[in-house]
Design a protein around this motif. Sequence first.
Motif, mmCIF file in Angstrom:
data_model
loop_
_atom_site.group_PDB
_atom_site.id
_atom_site.type_symbol
_atom_site.label_atom_id
_atom_site.label_comp_id
_atom_site.label_asym_id
_atom_site.label_seq_id
_atom_site.Cartn_x
_atom_site.Cartn_y
_atom_site.Cartn_z
ATOM 1 N N LEU A 1 0.862 -1.191 0.000
ATOM 2 C CA LEU A 1 0.000 0.000 0.000
ATOM 3 C C LEU A 1 0.895 1.237 0.000
ATOM 4 O O LEU A 1 1.751 1.391 0.879
ATOM 5 C CB LEU A 1 -0.901 -0.014 1.238
ATOM 6 N N PRO A 2 0.734 2.131 -0.978
ATOM 7 C CA PRO A 2 1.700 3.236 -1.134
ATOM 8 C C PRO A 2 1.511 4.401 -0.163
ATOM 9 O O PRO A 2 2.288 5.360 -0.214
ATOM 10 C CB PRO A 2 1.479 3.681 -2.580
ATOM 11 N N VAL A 3 0.485 4.381 0.676
ATOM 12 C CA VAL A 3 0.281 5.463 1.643
ATOM 13 C C VAL A 3 0.062 4.861 3.019
ATOM 14 O O VAL A 3 -0.216 3.672 3.160
ATOM 15 C CB VAL A 3 -0.926 6.353 1.255
ATOM 16 N N GLY A 4 0.164 5.716 4.044
ATOM 17 C CA GLY A 4 -0.038 5.232 5.404
ATOM 18 C C GLY A 4 -0.529 6.335 6.312
ATOM 19 O O GLY A 4 -0.886 7.447 5.868
ATOM 20 N N GLY A 5 -0.542 6.061 7.589
ATOM 21 C CA GLY A 5 -1.064 7.013 8.557
ATOM 22 C C GLY A 5 -0.320 8.332 8.577
ATOM 23 O O GLY A 5 -0.919 9.396 8.800
ATOM 24 N N ARG A 6 0.995 8.304 8.319
ATOM 25 C CA ARG A 6 1.766 9.543 8.330
ATOM 26 C C ARG A 6 1.317 10.482 7.216
ATOM 27 O O ARG A 6 1.296 11.708 7.384
ATOM 28 C CB ARG A 6 3.253 9.240 8.191
ATOM 29 N N ASP A 7 0.970 9.908 6.062
ATOM 30 C CA ASP A 7 0.497 10.740 4.949
ATOM 31 C C ASP A 7 -0.800 11.442 5.330
ATOM 32 O O ASP A 7 -1.019 12.612 4.997
ATOM 33 C CB ASP A 7 0.281 9.880 3.702
ATOM 34 N N LEU A 8 -1.675 10.742 6.032
ATOM 35 C CA LEU A 8 -2.930 11.352 6.470
ATOM 36 C C LEU A 8 -2.687 12.391 7.565
ATOM 37 O O LEU A 8 -3.359 13.430 7.619
ATOM 38 C CB LEU A 8 -3.888 10.267 6.972
ATOM 39 N N ALA A 9 -1.730 12.121 8.444
ATOM 40 C CA ALA A 9 -1.416 13.092 9.503
ATOM 41 C C ALA A 9 -0.943 14.414 8.903
ATOM 42 O O ALA A 9 -1.284 15.507 9.404
ATOM 43 C CB ALA A 9 -0.359 12.517 10.444
ATOM 44 N N ARG A 10 -0.161 14.322 7.812
ATOM 45 C CA ARG A 10 0.317 15.553 7.162
ATOM 46 C C ARG A 10 -0.840 16.358 6.566
ATOM 47 O O ARG A 10 -0.725 17.559 6.343
ATOM 48 C CB ARG A 10 1.336 15.207 6.080
ATOM 49 N N LEU A 11 -1.958 15.651 6.306
ATOM 50 C CA LEU A 11 -3.140 16.327 5.771
ATOM 51 C C LEU A 11 -4.091 16.750 6.877
ATOM 52 O O LEU A 11 -5.216 17.200 6.616
ATOM 53 C CB LEU A 11 -3.862 15.412 4.786
ATOM 54 N N GLY A 12 -3.635 16.612 8.135
ATOM 55 C CA GLY A 12 -4.415 17.097 9.253
ATOM 56 C C GLY A 12 -5.379 16.095 9.859
ATOM 57 O O GLY A 12 -6.222 16.460 10.685
ATOM 58 N N VAL A 13 -5.278 14.811 9.484
ATOM 59 C CA VAL A 13 -6.158 13.791 10.038
ATOM 60 C C VAL A 13 -5.525 13.241 11.307
ATOM 61 O O VAL A 13 -4.403 12.724 11.276
ATOM 62 C CB VAL A 13 -6.422 12.648 9.034
ATOM 63 N N ALA A 14 -6.229 13.371 12.420
ATOM 64 C CA ALA A 14 -5.708 12.887 13.698
ATOM 65 C C ALA A 14 -5.747 11.368 13.733
ATOM 66 O O ALA A 14 -6.651 10.744 13.170
ATOM 67 C CB ALA A 14 -6.530 13.467 14.852
ATOM 68 N N PRO A 15 -4.755 10.724 14.380
ATOM 69 C CA PRO A 15 -4.767 9.260 14.500
ATOM 70 C C PRO A 15 -6.059 8.794 15.177
ATOM 71 O O PRO A 15 -6.541 9.420 16.116
ATOM 72 C CB PRO A 15 -3.551 8.972 15.382
ATOM 73 N N GLY A 16 -6.598 7.702 14.651
ATOM 74 C CA GLY A 16 -7.831 7.171 15.219
ATOM 75 C C GLY A 16 -8.630 6.416 14.173
ATOM 76 O O GLY A 16 -8.124 6.111 13.074
ATOM 77 N N PRO A 17 -9.906 6.144 14.443
ATOM 78 C CA PRO A 17 -10.747 5.360 13.520
ATOM 79 C C PRO A 17 -10.846 5.975 12.131
ATOM 80 O O PRO A 17 -10.942 5.260 11.137
ATOM 81 C CB PRO A 17 -12.112 5.346 14.219
ATOM 82 N N GLU A 18 -10.830 7.327 12.058
ATOM 83 C CA GLU A 18 -10.951 7.966 10.753
ATOM 84 C C GLU A 18 -9.756 7.630 9.852
ATOM 85 O O GLU A 18 -9.911 7.473 8.632
ATOM 86 C CB GLU A 18 -11.069 9.481 10.930
ATOM 87 N N THR A 19 -8.577 7.505 10.458
ATOM 88 C CA THR A 19 -7.401 7.110 9.676
ATOM 89 C C THR A 19 -7.617 5.751 9.038
ATOM 90 O O THR A 19 -7.354 5.563 7.836
ATOM 91 C CB THR A 19 -6.153 7.076 10.580
ATOM 92 N N GLY A 20 -8.092 4.775 9.808
ATOM 93 C CA GLY A 20 -8.342 3.443 9.272
ATOM 94 C C GLY A 20 -9.379 3.449 8.172
ATOM 95 O O GLY A 20 -9.224 2.779 7.144
ATOM 96 N N ARG A 21 -10.450 4.253 8.365
ATOM 97 C CA ARG A 21 -11.508 4.311 7.337
ATOM 98 C C ARG A 21 -10.978 4.888 6.037
ATOM 99 O O ARG A 21 -11.274 4.368 4.944
ATOM 100 C CB ARG A 21 -12.665 5.158 7.858
ATOM 101 N N LEU A 22 -10.190 5.955 6.145
ATOM 102 C CA LEU A 22 -9.657 6.590 4.932
ATOM 103 C C LEU A 22 -8.661 5.682 4.212
ATOM 104 O O LEU A 22 -8.651 5.621 2.967
ATOM 105 C CB LEU A 22 -8.990 7.914 5.299
#
Length: 395
Positions: free
Chosen positions: A343-364
Amino acid sequence: MAPATRAVMAALEAAGGPGCARFVGGCVRNALIGQPVADVDIATTLKPEETERAIRAAGLKAVPTGIAHGTVTAVAERRPFEITTLRRDVSTDGRNATVAFTDDWAEDAARRDFRLNALYADADGHVFDPTGEGVADCRAGRIVFVGDPETRIREDFLRILRFFRFHAWYGRDEPDPAALAACRTLAPGMTRLSAERVSSELMKLLAAPDPRAAMAAMAGAGVLAQVLREAQLSRLFEAAVAQGADPLVRLMVLLPPDEAVVRAAATRLRLANAVRDRLAFAARAVPAINLSMSDREARAALYHHGATAFSDAVRRHWAETPHRSSEARRLLSLAETWTRPPLPVGGRDLARLGVAPGPETGRLLKAFEAGWIADDFPATGHAERLQALVSPPRG
């Protein structure tokens, strides 16, 4: 003639004199019929402690692997040689035997399972055939018990499965009628056997170049149902063997494509965890895979199920429809050559976009993965796709 073999035989004869040791069983049988020899077993008139001393006196390693039953393993040039004192059975319960040592080669032969396994050869290669029929059985492809079949089976009920296994590997024409009748009559006695012994024999049988005739005889005698009640011997098995499938695929097509049923059967047979899981994962993959799928669809299935389960499921479908070999081979080739991308993306990529760690990260991440798979694993555009999931366009 191998130096290690000569060294072991010389060590034994130095202690017990010429002729005190002979090759026995499978190595003699296979040498006679021109088949490869894997293990070299030796029988001797020496008692176990004498064998052990003789091996050590020659500077070789001696391991008392089964000293109570007369077996010492010699190691020469890192190769093991199992050496067993001649024996006769005193009593047996169908699983374990109480033995007494003897110096009578005929007595030792009388307790063996099949005539073609009751063969001996001395250090110079002279063959001894105490039953008088072992050599002929080898050359004719006959699997015949030593003496009365029921007596031999009652000594060890595993010999029922060994009969069908040896017929698969060495037999020709129809199975011996007396042996087959004894196997049918005494099949319920296999409940005394450990699951590990049963599954080991079954897998060796399925590994034969062509086990179809032996398996048919086994089913006809009621033995297959005793061993694996879920098994259905059908054209799927015939086709899988014809296609050269490995033993586990052959076992797979004997079972229904139902993960719960497969796991229960594998657990009861106490198959290794890796074997159990391979069978179960294949059963799970079968409904998701068909021979008409495009390469794109196949890559998605490979990503979800893995190459082994995918290939096993393809082989099952191929066995169901043997005329579709070109489609099956295309999918099997794809499974061999395609590498599952990470998988070419991960939680850090979402964090840089302002998504806080949690269930929303897994859903995205799951949403990204689904779209990435649907688009056939593109190598670029990941940031844009992720941004769109985080901040979908309005209006």
